[in-house]
Scaffold this motif. Structure first.
Motif, PDB file in Angstrom:
ATOM      1  N   THR A 148       0.837  -1.195   0.000  1.00 30.77           N
ATOM      2  CA  THR A 148       0.000   0.000   0.000  1.00 30.77           C
ATOM      3  C   THR A 148       0.873   1.246   0.000  1.00 30.77           C
ATOM      4  O   THR A 148       2.080   1.181   0.239  1.00 30.77           O
ATOM      5  CB  THR A 148      -0.884   0.034   1.254  1.00 30.77           C
ATOM      6  N   GLY A 165      -4.543   3.178   0.698  1.00 39.55           N
ATOM      7  CA  GLY A 165      -4.223   3.034  -0.714  1.00 39.55           C
ATOM      8  C   GLY A 165      -3.537   4.250  -1.296  1.00 39.55           C
ATOM      9  O   GLY A 165      -3.250   5.227  -0.590  1.00 39.55           O
ATOM     10  N   PRO A 166      -3.256   4.163  -2.591  1.00 35.32           N
ATOM     11  CA  PRO A 166      -3.629   3.098  -3.524  1.00 35.32           C
ATOM     12  C   PRO A 166      -2.805   1.834  -3.324  1.00 35.32           C
ATOM     13  O   PRO A 166      -1.829   1.818  -2.582  1.00 35.32           O
ATOM     14  CB  PRO A 166      -3.350   3.726  -4.889  1.00 35.32           C
ATOM     15  N   ARG A 215      -2.676   1.052  -8.701  1.00 27.73           N
ATOM     16  CA  ARG A 215      -4.090   1.007  -9.027  1.00 27.73           C
ATOM     17  C   ARG A 215      -4.909   1.195  -7.745  1.00 27.73           C
ATOM     18  O   ARG A 215      -4.416   1.007  -6.638  1.00 27.73           O
ATOM     19  CB  ARG A 215      -4.472  -0.327  -9.681  1.00 27.73           C
ATOM     20  N   ASN A 216      -6.192   1.505  -7.918  1.00 25.72           N
ATOM     21  CA  ASN A 216      -7.069   1.762  -6.768  1.00 25.72           C
ATOM     22  C   ASN A 216      -7.783   0.527  -6.262  1.00 25.72           C
ATOM     23  O   ASN A 216      -8.395   0.561  -5.183  1.00 25.72           O
ATOM     24  CB  ASN A 216      -8.096   2.839  -7.122  1.00 25.72           C
TER      25      ASN A 216
END
Length: 552
Positions: free
Chosen positions: A344, A471-472, A397-398
């Motif tokens: 993360t 996140g991401p 990426r999310n």
């Protein structure tokens, strides 16, 4: 022909500089020969993170780390796994080196102006029993100034000796042979290469403009290893680590070619433990390469989840920072030569560091203000964020589904299954709710945060990987990164080289990586880290002092 010097040192890296300055300090004449230009003085040490293995240091004691010679030697022997007849001298070097690291090493360096970053790192943490591989306590002391900070005192001493007429440099002089007379090594011959204006680390030409011959009473080989020569790496690759990787990236420039090792062996020197080597599994392709196939190693904290190419989590205790060669052996057993981190933003911010002086401008530039920002910035350190944005091996990426799709696209193998990865990550995430767990990696995170150095700047607060608040999501494709040869020329404690017949070759010494950092492989099979620069310091010092004492 009259001797041009008392001693010739082949190689202008750290071991060579240390040896040469010790010779000059003894009032003897020394020539340092190197195939590269003056801009490469300091060799691989210049590019390093500057980590040094010290035992029971003031830095450790201030952080309430209880260390001792006995504990460090226990860790060293447990990691080395000495098990061969030719391990006699490597073991003796190991014992002497640990005593050096627990004794005069720090004070000797400090008297030359060397300083240490106050937070001690915890490398190669192991995860087996007390007699197995790994550092029981943090021992990785980062030089203030990183690699250049460890090179500077010896370059300064060398320049002073040069000004006094005791030391001379012969750059762009490539050694092609050792010469001998009456069974004793008495000089070198080789080719003069054309001048070069390339930057440090860049590949220089091999155009020959002339020849040379130099004579001396002794020659010290301090020419480094083979990490820039992938053909030699594969040729010496041990079967115990599986088949050699088809794809590797380089942690050292192309001129680290092992050429001088072959030349010295041809002159009668005994090379042992050539199958012992140290390569990293957390290599990433440099988005701004300096040398061919230039790779950088991630120095990870303990929290990233590690998966092989098929998406299977690496088994205990092969978690980040635990056992480099254990990880390498496992990864090669999968039939693929790469693996993955999944982590993360909270983890990358606190736990990712990049090995190399150029990747740590705060430490290299000795800026306390910039260094303090590591703990206060919203993002990761600038060089890490640059890799996250521009590195070919980074994916951001999310959500996990998009991350896995991009991972399959990057590898081109389409091996990863979303459901399989998600089950493993969710299972790990359920362990975060309690401070007592059965997941060994989560246990290791809790253990790390009991050490104040890790809690402050090296280990993220435990959290769920799939928690959007952290996140991401980030995936990093990890490559095999070549670095060090652990074997080398067999030497006694005075760095004198043994011949094929088991007898000392008069006039021949070896130091640094060419000597396996001492004895032909003082690390055995595994390193405790922070020990390569120290091995160059110790073996270079021994070689220089012994050679200076031996010549008349």
């Amino acid at each position: 022909m009259a001797d041009e010097a008392d001693v010739i040192v082949v190689g202008g890296g750290l071991a060579g500089l240390v040896a040469a300055t010790e010779i000059a300090d003894a009032g003897k004449r020394v020539i340092v020969v190197d195939q590269e230009g003056e801009q490469s003085l300091g060799g691989q040490a210049f590019w390093s993170f500057g980590g040094l293995f010290l035992v029971d240091s003031p830095e450790q004691r201030r952080l309430r780390i209880k260390d001792s010679y006995d504990l460090a030697l226990q860790d060293w022997i447990g990691s080395a796994g000495f098990d061969r007849d030719e391990d006699h001298w490597p073991r003796r070097w190991a014992e002497a080196y640990v005593a050096f690291a627990a004794g005069e090493k720090r004070g000797w360096l400090r008297a030359m102006g060397h300083r240490i970053f106050p937070v001690v790192g915890w490398a190669e943490r192991g995860g087996y029993d007390a007699m197995g591989h790994g550092n029981s306590v943090p021992r990785f002391h980062v030089s203030w100034g990183t690699g250049p900070g460890i090179v500077e005192p010896f370059e300064r001493r060398a320049r002073e000796a040069q000004a006094s007429g005791l030391l001379s440099f012969r750059f762009r002089h490539r050694v092609d042979a050792l010469t001998s007379s009456g069974g004793a090594i008495d000089g070198i011959t080789g080719a003069i290469l054309e001048p070069t204006g390339v930057a440090r680390g860049e590949s220089s030409s091999r155009v020959v403009t002339g020849n040379f011959e130099l004579r001396a009473q002794a020659v010290i080989v301090a020419s480094g290893g083979i990490g820039g020569n992938h053909e030699l790496v594969r040729q010496n690759w041990p079967k115990r680590l599986g088949d050699a990787p088809k794809n590797m990236i380089s942690g050292v420039p192309a001129h680290v070619d092992g050429r001088m090792i072959g030349i010295t062996e041809a002159a009668g020197a005994r090379l042992i433990n050539r199958d012992r080597m140290w390569h990293y599994v957390e290599g990433i392709r440099n988005w701004g390469p300096i040398w061919p196939k230039h790779g950088i190693r991630i120095l990870p904290g303990p929290s990233s989840m590690w998966f092989d190419a098929t998406g299977t989590r690496l088994p205990s205790p092969l978690f980040p920072g635990s056992d480099t060669l254990g990880q390498l052996q496992y990864i090669m057993s999968t039939g693929y030569d790469y693996s993955w981190f999944i982590l993360t933003q909270s983890i990358i911010k606190k736990e990712f560091a990049l090995s190399g002086s150029e990747q740590n401008p705060d430490l290299t530039g000795k800026s306390w203000l910039m260094t303090a920002r590591r703990a206060t910035n919203k993002g990761a350190p600038g060089p890490v964020e640059a890799f996250k944005a521009r590195g070919a091996d980074f994916i951001v990426r999310n959500n996990l589904a998009d991350l896995v799709t991009a991972m399959n696209t990057l590898s081109g193998d389409n091996l990863l299954k979303l459901e399989y990865l998600q089950r493993q990550i969710e299972a790990r995430d359920r362990e975060i709710a309690n401070p007592y767990v059965k997941d060994f990696q989560v246990m290791s995170i809790h253990n790390a945060r009991k050490y104040i150095g890790d809690k402050l700047i090296r280990t993220a607060k435990p959290h769920r990987i799939l928690d959007p608040a952290h996140g991401p999501l980030i995936a990093v494709k990890l490559n095999i990164l070549t670095r060090k040869t652990l074997g080398g020329f067999e030497t006694d404690l005075d760095s004198r080289v043994f011949g094929h017949n088991g007898e000392i070759i008069p006039g021949l010494y070896a130091a640094g990586e060419a000597a396996g950092f001492g004895g032909g492989g003082m690390h055995g099979y595994r390193s405790l880290e922070g020990t390569f620069l120290g091995g160059c310091l110790f073996s270079g010092r021994n070689a220089g002092r012994a050679a200076a004492k031996a010549v008349t």
